[in-house]
Scaffold this motif. Structure first.
Motif, mmCIF file in Angstrom:
data_model
loop_
_atom_site.group_PDB
_atom_site.id
_atom_site.type_symbol
_atom_site.label_atom_id
_atom_site.label_comp_id
_atom_site.label_asym_id
_atom_site.label_seq_id
_atom_site.Cartn_x
_atom_site.Cartn_y
_atom_site.Cartn_z
ATOM 1 N N ALA A 149 0.817 -1.213 0.000
ATOM 2 C CA ALA A 149 0.000 0.000 0.000
ATOM 3 C C ALA A 149 0.849 1.261 0.000
ATOM 4 O O ALA A 149 0.405 2.322 -0.422
ATOM 5 N N GLU A 150 2.083 1.156 0.465
ATOM 6 C CA GLU A 150 2.924 2.351 0.585
ATOM 7 C C GLU A 150 3.734 2.627 -0.681
ATOM 8 O O GLU A 150 3.698 3.723 -1.226
ATOM 9 N N ASP A 151 4.485 1.639 -1.182
ATOM 10 C CA ASP A 151 5.356 1.911 -2.331
ATOM 11 C C ASP A 151 4.848 1.323 -3.648
ATOM 12 O O ASP A 151 5.450 1.532 -4.693
ATOM 13 N N GLY A 152 3.737 0.560 -3.656
ATOM 14 C CA GLY A 152 3.144 0.035 -4.879
ATOM 15 C C GLY A 152 3.855 -1.160 -5.474
ATOM 16 O O GLY A 152 3.510 -1.611 -6.557
ATOM 17 N N VAL A 153 4.863 -1.708 -4.803
ATOM 18 C CA VAL A 153 5.600 -2.863 -5.310
ATOM 19 C C VAL A 153 4.755 -4.122 -5.072
ATOM 20 O O VAL A 153 4.161 -4.292 -4.007
ATOM 21 N N ALA A 154 4.708 -5.003 -6.069
ATOM 22 C CA ALA A 154 3.942 -6.245 -5.949
ATOM 23 C C ALA A 154 4.849 -7.375 -5.482
ATOM 24 O O ALA A 154 5.986 -7.505 -5.940
ATOM 25 N N TYR A 155 4.333 -8.180 -4.569
ATOM 26 C CA TYR A 155 5.050 -9.328 -4.034
ATOM 27 C C TYR A 155 4.196 -10.568 -4.276
ATOM 28 O O TYR A 155 2.976 -10.498 -4.275
ATOM 29 N N GLN A 156 4.868 -11.709 -4.454
ATOM 30 C CA GLN A 156 4.142 -12.949 -4.672
ATOM 31 C C GLN A 156 4.703 -14.035 -3.783
ATOM 32 O O GLN A 156 5.882 -14.022 -3.437
ATOM 33 N N GLY A 157 3.850 -14.985 -3.444
ATOM 34 C CA GLY A 157 4.266 -16.122 -2.640
ATOM 35 C C GLY A 157 3.508 -17.353 -3.071
ATOM 36 O O GLY A 157 2.428 -17.268 -3.655
ATOM 37 N N LEU A 158 4.074 -18.521 -2.790
ATOM 38 C CA LEU A 158 3.472 -19.786 -3.169
ATOM 39 C C LEU A 158 3.699 -20.786 -2.049
ATOM 40 O O LEU A 158 4.796 -20.855 -1.482
ATOM 41 N N ALA A 159 2.666 -21.521 -1.709
ATOM 42 C CA ALA A 159 2.780 -22.579 -0.705
ATOM 43 C C ALA A 159 1.976 -23.770 -1.188
ATOM 44 O O ALA A 159 0.983 -23.619 -1.889
#
Length: 183
Positions: A149-159
């Motif tokens: 929400a702050e810097d707009g960078v997208a992160y992804q994760g997988l489990a």
């Protein structure tokens, strides 16, 4: 049973009922076809049932309607039992802003089961309920996508991991629990 499957079954049974009822009504009218050249009554001989002097379409409609009903009932009776599965997933990353939201995508393999849950708060367990066919071992695969929400960078994760199937008090159910750290 899914709603669309129910609609298909209801539609097929409705068409079958119309065919059977229409065929019976035509038989009760006792319409007899006469050959225009020979002036002889057109009949049909069915081994074991005898000779009929009637319309072929009415007998065909009854046979087709009964076949559709029988096929649908056999298909319904072969549906496997369903097991309720509850997946509890927590998405976390201490480096992300607290107002960031995650989107979760749960797939249960080897079958066709998928659920999506959009707009979840980080570090909050999310419960996803679905039903799967009985009689197989399943693996849950969870993918998360988080936009900070702050810097707009997208992160992804997988489990991923096996779904624990349990049988308590005669009730079969499955559970999957995961903490997913997005990077």
């Amino acid at each position: 049973m899914e709603f669309y499957t129910f609609l298909v079954i209801a539609g097929v049974l409705a068409i079958a009922a119309i065919a059977v009822i229409g065929g019976v009504i035509e038989l009760l009218r006792q319409r007899v076809l006469v050959d225009s050249e020979t002036r002889a009554v057109i009949g049909i001989s069915i081994p074991g049932l005898g000779d009929f002097s009637t319309n072929y379409p009415s007998l065909g409609a009854i046979a087709l309607g009964l076949l559709m009903c029988f096929g649908t009932i056999v298909w319904i009776s072969n549906e496997p039992a369903q097991i309720p599965v509850t997946a509890t997933v927590t998405v976390t990353n201490p480096a992300l802003h607290a107002d960031s939201e995650s989107d979760l995508f749960l797939s249960v393999v080897p079958q066709r089961y998928r659920r999506s849950v959009i707009g979840n708060q980080l570090d909050t367990p999310v419960r996803i309920d679905l039903s799967v066919d009985d009689g197989e071992d399943y693996v849950a695969i969870v993918r998360s996508s988080v936009k900070d929400a702050e810097d707009g960078v997208a992160y992804q994760g997988l489990a991923s991991g096996p779904i624990n199937i349990s049988n308590s008090d005669g009730t079969v159910s499955g559970e999957y629990e995961s903490v997913l750290r997005v990077r």
